[in-house]
Scaffold this active site. Structure first.
Site, PDB file in Angstrom:
ATOM      1  N   ARG A 171      86.335 -25.376  53.602  1.00 37.83           N
ATOM      2  CA  ARG A 171      86.044 -24.172  52.833  1.00 37.83           C
ATOM      3  C   ARG A 171      84.921 -24.534  51.872  1.00 37.83           C
ATOM      4  NH1 ARG A 171      86.618 -26.903  48.920  1.00 37.83           N
ATOM      5  NH2 ARG A 171      86.404 -25.023  47.698  1.00 37.83           N
ATOM      6  N   GLY A 172      84.437 -23.529  51.168  1.00 36.31           N
ATOM      7  CA  GLY A 172      83.248 -23.739  50.346  1.00 36.31           C
ATOM      8  C   GLY A 172      82.048 -23.286  51.164  1.00 36.31           C
ATOM      9  N   ALA A 173      81.252 -22.393  50.603  1.00 35.94           N
ATOM     10  CA  ALA A 173      80.182 -21.760  51.371  1.00 35.94           C
ATOM     11  C   ALA A 173      79.269 -22.779  52.073  1.00 35.94           C
ATOM     12  CB  ALA A 173      79.382 -20.826  50.473  1.00 35.94           C
TER      13      ALA A 173
ATOM     14  N   ASP B 232      79.588 -17.772  46.782  1.00 33.81           N
ATOM     15  CA  ASP B 232      79.679 -17.579  48.229  1.00 33.81           C
ATOM     16  C   ASP B 232      78.553 -16.705  48.752  1.00 33.81           C
ATOM     17  OD1 ASP B 232      82.602 -18.095  47.201  1.00 33.81           O
ATOM     18  OD2 ASP B 232      82.471 -18.749  49.281  1.00 33.81           O
TER      19      ASP B 232
ATOM     20  N   ASN C 291      81.917 -14.705  44.330  1.00 35.75           N
ATOM     21  CA  ASN C 291      82.571 -16.028  44.331  1.00 35.75           C
ATOM     22  C   ASN C 291      84.081 -15.807  44.397  1.00 35.75           C
ATOM     23  OD1 ASN C 291      82.416 -18.948  44.132  1.00 35.75           O
ATOM     24  ND2 ASN C 291      83.147 -18.758  42.028  1.00 35.75           N
ATOM     25  N   LYS C 292      84.804 -16.875  44.401  1.00 36.74           N
ATOM     26  CA  LYS C 292      86.267 -16.852  44.514  1.00 36.74           C
ATOM     27  C   LYS C 292      86.892 -15.831  43.563  1.00 36.74           C
ATOM     28  CE  LYS C 292      88.157 -18.747  46.784  1.00 36.74           C
ATOM     29  NZ  LYS C 292      88.498 -18.141  48.101  1.00 36.74           N
TER      30      LYS C 292
END
Lengths: 360, 360
Positions: free
Chosen positions: B51-53, B240, B250-251
């Site tokens: 995970r993580g863009a 993201d 973002n999250k």
């Protein structure tokens, strides 16, 4: 309120003791505890077997009655009040209830103290229920006003923490208007904030499920997004202490929801019974914010695969954690304070308008 | 970065396959997975083993290489790109990496496609590391500027989710300046948001602990209070997707922290490598927000009493849950975008100033 068809309060006298529902085990287990000594009452408050500002006050009052039953001396009264006062620092209802008990009892002879103490503690409990009924009626007016628009779906209410009947003797503060609206047939749906680290949102979900109120449990992070999406019509929270200027101290994270509500034009109400107003403090900056044990952040409770209550450690060794339990929402972000006397503007003038006897 | 003295990237080629660290098992277990087929790469993205863009983009690129190794036809290339593109909707790096792979590969003959695909995928990985190094340098300038005041204690940074090396190929975005500052001897301390429901704050705490950076894990609810108390000097998050006007997706929960930062005059930065900017979208309202499985909200992972990984159900039956995974922070709340080319104002002019080749 009803639990599986049986009417319950969150606290009630049982002769020479009083009973509470152990909220540290909810929603996973429904367990009633008999409190027979003042020290057990103090522990119930400290360990959050009871929580919610109004219920903390009621529990403290009943605990004073237990102490007087054992030893009705002035010394014992002073000790009980002082010992109970330090169990939790933030909710002002605790101090309010203890001062009320001391005020009544100090002029009573030792032989009558236990009886009078029980009478006063039960009066505090009954009054709390009445306050919450009045809050429900005034809050309902606010909810009805929001429904006057042409709306297709249900009214979407977001709440943080638990300010339902479990947080009070009965009826709830923030949820009182929700229950009343639901009972009167208004279509509504509640977004329930999880409320880490203690997850009091689980208590709210448990309450709402038992009362048949449609609701959805969400992470604390979600509310801002939902407001931006237009799926929150109103935010209603409880309060642990409100100061003369209308600042609202409530469960940690409330301030973030108030900011989001303000940013999106969503009305943000705090439901505040009179005993939650601290007339001795000018503004919220002076409220002591409880820092609780980091263990509450590090661990989480739930049900294991077999459906049995269990606890996990989520934060491995090697990292510290911090656990401030409350925050202060400045009055400028609060649309109104729903009190038993009506809805006050969150300001000195607004509060004094409803409580003129508090003018200095 | 190092894990117990061994240097790791979050993704690396191993001959005819590639390896990832299974982040769905961190921080409780450190487990490397060998990805041998495109479909396993797609699943790793979908199930958040990665995970993580930036890392999602890198994983997609490597997965295309796997597909070309098996079948270098135009049809297979088209299928791989389309199949991988729908694994997750929000991070634009996924689409960016896939379009880059397709752009390079479509003019290459089938016999060379597998080799060229691996070359390009590895180039994407290496470039990501370089982008993050540059972000670290520019971010460090911002941190140094905040230290110019007469400060007694460490610089207090708050971050949400994980935008450390695990979210990238290596180095991290939001944490790149933190690591660089720490390595250069700057005294700093990081407030780590838990980031419910997936608790990516645990990844951040795990990273920081391994790198020796002082940090404290907090509930997502706490940040606003900490900012009001003056114990947060700067907020840095990842992203993201950033749109042309500087809106930051973002999250979930990032928006709430940005509101609190703005309300308290705390600088709020998003660390944004070039591939995270979506030049096709004017503003954040157009970004698709992923709604993930409610099961992620209902369950929580941790360690049982024996120290073994386990999962609990926190929300009993009878209540629904909802799980929006991202939110949009409007550009007006963002102090700056830390890119590999410098710090841009969060605005169309700010971004185009650093990326003039993107002027229409």
């Amino acid at each position: 309120m009803n639990v599986d068809g049986v009417p319950y309060r969150s606290i009630w006298r049982q002769g020479r003791s009083f009973a509470i529902i152990d909220q540290s085990r909810l929603p996973f287990e429904f367990h009633v505890i008999d409190i027979t000594h003042m020290e057990s009452g103090a522990r119930a408050i400290r360990d959050m077997q009871v929580r919610g500002a109004p219920l903390i006050g009621a529990t403290a009052a009943c605990s004073v009655a237990l102490a007087m039953q054992e030893d009705p001396s002035d010394r014992a009264l002073g000790h009980a009040v002082e010992h109970l006062a330090v169990t939790r620092p933030t909710a002002v209802n605790l101090r309010w209830a203890l001062e009320r008990m001391r005020g009544v009892l100090q002029s009573v002879s030792a032989t009558d103290r236990a009886d009078i103490a029980w009478q006063e503690a039960e009066r505090i409990c009954d009054e709390d229920v009445q306050l919450n009924q009045a809050i429900g009626r005034h809050g309902l007016t606010a909810l009805r006003a929001l429904c006057n628009q042409d709306r297709a779906g249900p009214l979407n209410v977001l709440t943080h923490c638990n300010a339902g009947w479990l947080a009070t003797v009965d009826g709830g503060t923030a949820l009182a208007p929700v229950y009343l609206a639901h009972d009167q047939g208004m279509a509504l749906h509640v977004w329930v904030d999880e409320t880490r680290p203690r997850n009091q949102g689980l208590l709210t979900a448990w309450e709402l499920a038992r009362h048949g109120v449609p609701h959805t449990f969400i992470a604390d992070n979600a509310g801002g997004h939902l407001m931006r999406q237009g799926t929150v019509d109103v935010v209603i929270v409880g309060a642990d202490r409100v100061t003369r200027n209308g600042d609202v101290c409530n469960k940690i994270g409330t301030y973030l929801k108030a900011l989001a509500a303000y940013d999106n034009g969503v009305p943000f109400y705090a439901a505040v019974p009179g005993p939650t107003v601290d007339w001795t403090l000018e503004c919220g900056d002076d409220i002591p914010i409880e820092e609780r044990d980091a263990a509450e952040v590090i661990h989480v409770r739930g049900l294991d695969d077999a459906g049995a209550p269990a606890q996990l450690r989520i934060l491995p060794e090697g990292s510290a954690a911090s656990n401030p339990a409350f925050d202060v929402t400045p009055a400028r972000l609060v649309s109104g304070l729903i009190t038993e006397r009506g809805i006050a503007q969150a300001s000195r003038d607004g509060l004094l308008g409803l409580y003129p006897e508090r003018r200095a």
